[in-house]
Motif scaffolding. Structure first.
Motif, short mmCIF file in Angstrom:
data_model
loop_
_atom_site.label_atom_id
_atom_site.label_comp_id
_atom_site.label_asym_id
_atom_site.label_seq_id
_atom_site.Cartn_x
_atom_site.Cartn_y
_atom_site.Cartn_z
N LEU A 8 14.21 2.42 7.61
CA LEU A 8 14.42 1.71 6.28
C LEU A 8 12.92 1.23 5.87
O LEU A 8 12.65 1.01 4.77
CB LEU A 8 15.36 0.60 6.68
N GLN A 9 12.43 0.32 6.91
CA GLN A 9 11.14 -0.30 6.72
C GLN A 9 10.06 0.83 6.24
O GLN A 9 9.23 0.46 5.34
CB GLN A 9 10.70 -0.99 8.00
N ILE A 10 9.92 2.10 6.86
CA ILE A 10 8.80 2.89 6.16
C ILE A 10 9.25 3.21 4.88
O ILE A 10 8.38 3.38 4.04
CB ILE A 10 8.73 4.07 7.27
N MET A 12 4.49 2.21 -2.20
CA MET A 12 3.12 2.98 -2.49
C MET A 12 3.07 4.21 -3.62
O MET A 12 2.26 4.62 -4.01
CB MET A 12 2.79 3.68 -0.95
N LYS A 13 4.38 4.85 -3.83
CA LYS A 13 4.93 5.65 -4.78
C LYS A 13 5.26 5.21 -6.15
O LYS A 13 5.61 5.64 -6.81
CB LYS A 13 5.82 6.72 -4.05
N LEU A 14 5.14 3.86 -6.55
CA LEU A 14 5.40 3.44 -7.69
C LEU A 14 4.63 4.09 -9.04
O LEU A 14 3.53 4.07 -8.68
CB LEU A 14 5.23 1.87 -7.61
N ASN A 70 1.08 -4.00 4.54
CA ASN A 70 2.44 -3.56 4.49
C ASN A 70 2.27 -2.10 5.42
O ASN A 70 3.01 -1.79 6.04
CB ASN A 70 3.05 -3.09 3.12
N ARG A 71 1.11 -1.28 4.99
CA ARG A 71 1.20 -0.13 5.61
C ARG A 71 0.83 -0.40 7.21
O ARG A 71 1.23 0.35 8.19
CB ARG A 71 -0.20 0.65 5.12
N HIS A 73 -3.86 0.05 -3.65
CA HIS A 73 -3.74 0.33 -2.26
C HIS A 73 -4.35 -0.69 -1.57
O HIS A 73 -3.66 -0.70 -0.36
CB HIS A 73 -4.99 1.55 -2.31
N GLU A 74 -4.92 -1.55 -2.03
CA GLU A 74 -5.55 -2.68 -1.07
C GLU A 74 -4.24 -3.76 -0.88
O GLU A 74 -4.15 -4.28 0.18
CB GLU A 74 -6.70 -3.27 -1.74
#
Length: 834
Positions: free
Chosen positions: A455-457, A464-466, A700-701, A694-695
């Motif tokens: 769920l977290q991933i 990231m895919k927005l 979060n990554r 990305h930054e």
């Protein structure tokens, strides 16, 4: 006497473990992984939540904010509350009696400093005169701010941080009194703060608040104007409790609401909470505690694995223990010996875990240091005494969890019966039942952990895919701030922005150029708005949406086409005819298939109604609310920036490269172009929107990576545990299988028996794990997870089925080898074996 006996137990335990190198290595490895992970994550919890500030009596430091009881958590700043205006801070400060001092501040702000003709933009704080006094920290050089410094029109002054003093001013001991330009105006440096001090978060220098942002009356406020509404903190008087301070602030908030109904009628409550809690935020606290819970599950799985290995050892040592008992050793003596052996294993595992933790924390610090968004300076990820005490506690817990039950059960049998049965002991049936239950528990814990990690991933992947609605790599942007020292009037700021846009559009390196109020092409304004023809009974009935101020040619620079109507022009000035452009979602929501052109909207301002804006265009949707906000609707509208009233101070420049050029190569050309317009104006936050997005998700990554590691480790441990238990069960049932095969059972039947045993354990474990995860994540913690997970359904069946499928495959593989071995048992050899 006890210590002599304990030393003897340790020596015996070490001798035995050296003989059983495989068990010792595996047990230390498994516990080391669990203890190392738990120690690493507790280091994070300690840095973010527990250690706090190093100031005297930090427990007295409080954050204060006003609360709208009927607003959402997000609109109430997740419990911290808001200070709508600087005047609210002044009224709270004057009326309260709970705090010995209060201070207002703006942190993470822009302060432009020019020294020796070198303009630099720094992250700084605008603070009131008691800011440093509240935390009992004084400059090591020079003096603190005074009330006179904090008045509008006073001579500009600044206090430097130690880092900027050393880096930019060469640690000049005579720095006090030297002149620099701050925000375009001559200023004097009056002090230098101690080393490693960047309070509240990562500030490099500080300036008086009201000297830069004079107090503005409530009725004269305009949304988006630079009126400097501060955050507020205070130090409780000795003897005053948190509840007493909260009650007083709520009473004051109600009085302010009664006295100022236009601006404060909704703010009828208040929040007073520890400053550390306000700084870390509810989302960060929930995140780090959730990660600690996840790694504790991994440690528990590791302990269960070692417990299963201990059961295997105990079965092999049944005759030895029986002989020792027959020679006079008491049951407690035998239990103590086996627990000491477990302690030795746990200590070795702890040592390996601490070494792993030092390495992991170093990697974590380097990963976080690479983030463009710095963490608060007081969050130091170090393994200190509290962390080592935690490691000691979990080592003792691991000893008891992994060793007590095997030790207790292995010594409960009758010595004569064990000798008679050839060393198998009469507790085999109970031991087998316990090991199977433990495997079920392992599978359940692993399933729950994998579901939570997935769920977290998925949440991070969603961010990231927005789709931002335009090509994020096709433009280059930079931010600039026109402070009042260099640009004291609205006309001067407006004229500079218009001049900048004209110059950039004639620059041969740029195909097009525009400006926007959006910071890092990610964050901008939100608030309530009104639409003509709609009835609103109360203030809260007005919807919330996104808004952005942009120049003409903005949409063309982004590569977007006007769907209906026209773009802004330089003639669109708020003082003449206020206009707006809405996005497609906004037009569709309010007018369906009809035209939105000609309709009117405006930002809702309870203090002073703003003029209506006539809609002149409709544009495609872009993501206006950023990658963290999942509550605000996608509807939004745009206002002209170059003709805005009041004129903004902060602006983002966008440039589009000419054909054949890459946007990310335009940085030097854009910096030179701005320097030609104003050599004292620094630009900052340069880059493409793709880089910014990305930054922003860097941390979060890191979290997603940690959850992935937790899940993989738990997954491997569970697979190894299931394989070990199945192998142990097959070894224990060798005679049984031999008898069954002698009586006619074929290999297929034996194989089916072993696989069926594993299947039942898997099914029960999956039901318990998935059911527990669904209950916890989907019901009990659903509200908290809405702040953590981004557009993820915590009861998403695809995730639950995927985890079940993966564990099923691994369980089948773990059972297959022992099951195949069971089918190859020689009945004659099995019947002859003890």
């Amino acid at each position: 006497m006890f210590f002599d006996s304990f030393r003897q137990d340790v020596r015996v335990g070490l001798r035995l473990l050296l003989k059983e190198k495989s068990f010792c290595f595996l047990a230390v490895l498994v516990l080391g992984l669990g203890i190392g992970g738990a120690t690493t994550q507790f280091t994070v919890v300690n840095a973010v939540v527990l250690r706090g500030f190093s100031f005297p009596h930090p427990e007295q430091l409080m954050s204060v904010g006003l609360i709208d009881p009927k607003a959402s958590d997000q609109n109430n700043n997740f419990g911290n509350g808001n200070i709508p205006t600087a005047q609210d801070y002044e009224d709270l400060k004057a009326a309260q009696k709970s705090f010995s001092m209060m201070a207002g501040y703006l942190n993470n702000s822009t302060i432009n400093v020019t020294y020796k003709n070198n303009p630099q933009r720094h992250i700084g704080g605008y603070v009131t005169e008691d800011f440093f006094k509240i935390i009992n920290v004084s400059p090591i050089l020079g003096r603190d701010f005074t009330a006179e410094d904090n008045k509008p029109g006073a001579e500009k002054v600044a206090i430097l941080g130690d880092e900027i003093w050393r880096r930019d001013f060469g640690a000049d001991p005579n720095i006090v009194g030297q002149s620099v330009r701050i925000n375009g105006k001559a200023a004097a440096i009056i002090g230098v703060m101690p080393p490693n001090f960047k309070f509240p978060q990562a500030e490099e220098l500080w300036a008086p608040l009201y000297n830069e942002f004079p107090l503005v009356p409530r009725g004269g406020l305009f949304p988006g104007a630079n009126y400097g509404a501060p955050k507020v903190m205070g130090r409780l008087k000795p003897g005053v409790t948190l509840d007493q301070a909260t009650a007083e602030m709520i009473a004051i908030a109600k009085h302010l609401a009664e006295d100022n109904p236009k601006t404060n009628q909704n703010f009828t409550s208040a929040s007073v909470q520890p400053l550390l809690k306000a700084f870390t935020g509810v989302q960060a606290r929930q995140q780090v505690w959730a990660m600690l819970a996840a790694i504790i599950l991994v440690l528990l799985i590791a302990c269960v694995n070692v417990m299963n290995m201990q059961f295997g050892r105990a079965a092999l040592r049944a005759k030895e223990l029986a002989i020792r008992g027959a020679l006079g050793a008491t049951r407690w003596r035998l239990v103590r010996q086996m627990l000491t052996e477990s302690l030795v294993v746990a200590v070795f595992g702890s040592a390996a875990g601490v070494l792993l933790a030092y390495w992991s924390v170093d990697l974590l610090v380097r990963a976080i240091s690479a983030s463009p968004v710095p963490l608060a300076y007081w969050m130091q990820f170090t393994i200190d005494a509290r962390v080592l005490a935690f490691t000691l506690i979990i080592t003792l817990v691991a000893t008891i969890v992994s060793g007590f039950v095997p030790a207790f059960l292995s010594t409960r049998g009758n010595a004569a019966e064990i000798m008679k049965e050839g060393g198998r002991g009469n507790s085999n049936r109970l031991v087998n039942a316990i090991t199977r239950v433990l495997v079920v528990g392992q599978i359940a814990l692993t399933a729950a952990l994998l579901i939570a990690a997935t769920l977290q991933i998925k949440s991070i992947r969603n961010q990231m895919k927005l789709d931002y609605g335009y090509d994020e790599n096709a433009i280059y942007t930079a931010r600039m701030a026109l402070m009042e020292g260099a640009y004291p009037s609205e006309d001067s700021r407006r004229e500079f922005f218009q001049r900048a846009v004209r110059a950039l559009r004639t620059n041969p390196r740029f195909e097009s150029a525009a400006t926007s109020s959006r910071s890092r092409m990610t964050f901008d304004g939100q608030g309530q708005y009104e639409v003509d023809g709609q009835d609103y009974l109360t203030d809260r009935d007005r919807p919330r949406g996104n808004f952005e101020s942009v120049s003409d040619n903005y949409f063309t620079t982004l590569g977007l086409k006007i769907l209906e109507g026209r773009d802004f022009t330089v003639d669109d000035v708020d003082s003449k005819q206020p206009v707006a452009i809405v996005n497609a979602s906004f037009a569709r929501k309010y007018w369906g298939n009809q035209s939105a052109l000609g309709h009117q909207i405006r930002i809702f301002n309870p203090g002073q109604p703003l003029p209506w804006r006539t809609i002149v265009g409709v544009v495609p949707d872009t993501l206006m609310q950023g990658p963290f906000d999942q509550q605000t609707e996608s509807v939004g509208f745009y206002m002209p920036l170059l003709g805005a009233s009041p004129a903004p101070q902060f602006c983002t420049i966008l440039v589009h490269p000419r054909a054949g050029q890459r946007a990310d190569t335009l940085g030097p050309a854009l910096s030179r172009a701005v320097a030609e317009l104003d050599s004292n104006l620094p630009t900052y936050s340069p880059g493409t929107p793709a880089r910014f997005h990305h930054e922003i998700l860097h941390n979060n990554r890191i979290i997603a990576t940690l959850f992935t590691i937790f899940g993989v480790v738990a997954f491997i441990l569970s697979a190894v545990g299931l394989y070990g238990v199945m192998s142990f069960s097959v070894n224990q049932r060798t005679q049984e299988f031999g008898i069954r095969m002698a009586l006619g059972a074929d290999a297929r039947r034996i194989f089916q028996m072993v696989m069926t045993q594993g299947a039942w354990q898997l099914i029960i474990g999956l039901v318990l794990g998935a059911g527990g995860a669904a209950l916890l994540l989907g019901v009990l913690a659903a509200a908290a997870l809405r702040n953590i997970l981004f557009k993820v359904n915590t009861l998403d069946p695809s995730i639950y089925f995927a985890v079940a499928a993966v564990l099923t495959v691994v369980a089948a593989a773990s059972c297959f080898v022992p099951a195949r071995r069971a089918t190859r048992v020689d009945p004659i050899h099995a019947l002859r074996t003890e």
